[in-house]
Design a protein around this motif. Structure first.
Motif, short mmCIF file in Angstrom:
data_model
loop_
_atom_site.label_atom_id
_atom_site.label_comp_id
_atom_site.label_asym_id
_atom_site.label_seq_id
_atom_site.Cartn_x
_atom_site.Cartn_y
_atom_site.Cartn_z
N HIS A 218 0.81 -1.22 0.00
CA HIS A 218 0.00 0.00 0.00
C HIS A 218 0.85 1.27 0.00
O HIS A 218 0.43 2.30 -0.55
N SER A 219 2.02 1.22 0.59
CA SER A 219 2.89 2.39 0.56
C SER A 219 3.27 2.76 -0.87
O SER A 219 3.36 3.96 -1.21
N LEU A 220 3.45 1.76 -1.71
CA LEU A 220 3.74 2.03 -3.12
C LEU A 220 2.59 2.76 -3.79
O LEU A 220 2.81 3.57 -4.70
N HIS A 221 1.37 2.49 -3.36
CA HIS A 221 0.24 3.23 -3.93
C HIS A 221 0.34 4.71 -3.58
O HIS A 221 0.06 5.58 -4.40
N HIS A 222 0.74 5.02 -2.35
CA HIS A 222 0.81 6.41 -1.91
C HIS A 222 1.96 7.18 -2.56
O HIS A 222 1.94 8.40 -2.57
N THR A 223 2.93 6.46 -3.09
CA THR A 223 4.06 7.15 -3.74
C THR A 223 3.99 7.08 -5.26
O THR A 223 4.47 7.98 -5.94
#
Length: 263
Positions: A218-223
């Motif tokens: 999910h962190s990759l989605h935010h970046t």
């Protein structure tokens, strides 16, 4: 259960539900933050997905948006409770009403429908004309934390909140199953926004782990914005080819060094 027969009963019910909803958010967000960012900070330092510092005052803003989200969730919960007492929902309390096997099946069915709804809603919210009005508030948190988990614009909060209540009108659900689904949603959201990968090495390729979303995913989605739209599970991202090509590499980097309790 309080009977909704007067304005006072509605108000009392709303206060109890708000305390439960916002309290649940605070409890799990604080617990995950304290456990992995304070108590076990040294052991998990190398597992921080994004190293970019959070914006000044970000925690305060996220808690403020989450407070508003909790008010919206409370209003919808009161409406569903009133509908249930009027006999409109399929929520039941008698364990004998349906075969016991229906209990896990009903939970799995709701989670699948919720995942499907959210995946396509999430992609729609990233459309240029929609993003700034609806979803940008959540993406203000580029480096996330558990406090990010309820941080939504009121429109997004409403869109997210309506699906499970709507399902109670058509899918028979035991009262405790509704609570368990909401608990899964809260815990999953706290884990996904933790910005610390807590799953073990190679879990991204495990028969179960490959379908579960965690902090790295999910962190990759935010970046990156263009990938990883799922809520609980990765299957829609895999089926629609929207899983980040960097996910497995980054997961391996963050979990490659053994923690003391993994040795």
């Amino acid at each position: 259960m309080i009977s909704l027969t007067s304005p006072a009963s509605y108000l009392l019910t709303a206060l109890i539900l708000f305390a439960a909803i916002f309290g649940r958010y605070v409890l799990f967000s604080w617990s995950f933050w304290w456990l992995f960012k304070v108590s076990m900070k040294t052991q998990f330092a190398h597992r921080a997905v994004q190293t970019r510092p959070r914006k000044p005052g970000q925690d305060r803003r996220e808690i403020g948006w989450s407070l508003l989200t909790s008010f919206i969730f409370t209003g919808i919960a009161v409406a569903i409770l009133a509908a249930h007492q009027a006999g409109y929902t399929q929520i039941y309390t008698d364990w004998q009403a349906y075969p016991l096997v229906w209990y896990p099946v009903s939970i799995a069915l709701v989670l699948f429908i919720h995942e499907t709804y959210y995946y396509w809603l999430h992609r729609w919210m990233h459309r240029p004309g929609v993003y700034k009005r609806v979803h940008q508030t959540h993406h203000d948190s580029i480096t996330t934390s558990p406090w990010t988990s309820f941080s939504f614009h009121p429109i997004e909060s409403t869109l997210q909140a309506i699906v499970i209540p709507a399902l109670t009108f058509v899918i028979p659900l035991h009262f405790s199953a509704v609570g368990l689904i909401l608990l899964i949603m809260t815990v999953s959201s706290a884990i996904n926004h933790l910005n610390t990968e807590i799953y073990p090495r190679d879990f991204n390729r495990h028969w179960l782990g490959r379908w579960l979303i965690g902090a790295t995913h999910h962190s990759l989605h935010h970046t990156q914005f263009r990938f990883n739209y799922g809520l609980y599970f990765t299957f829609w991202d895999k089926w629609m080819k929207t899983e980040s090509p960097d996910f497995h590499r980054l997961f391996g980097e963050k979990t490659g060094k053994r923690m003391k309790n993994e040795e």
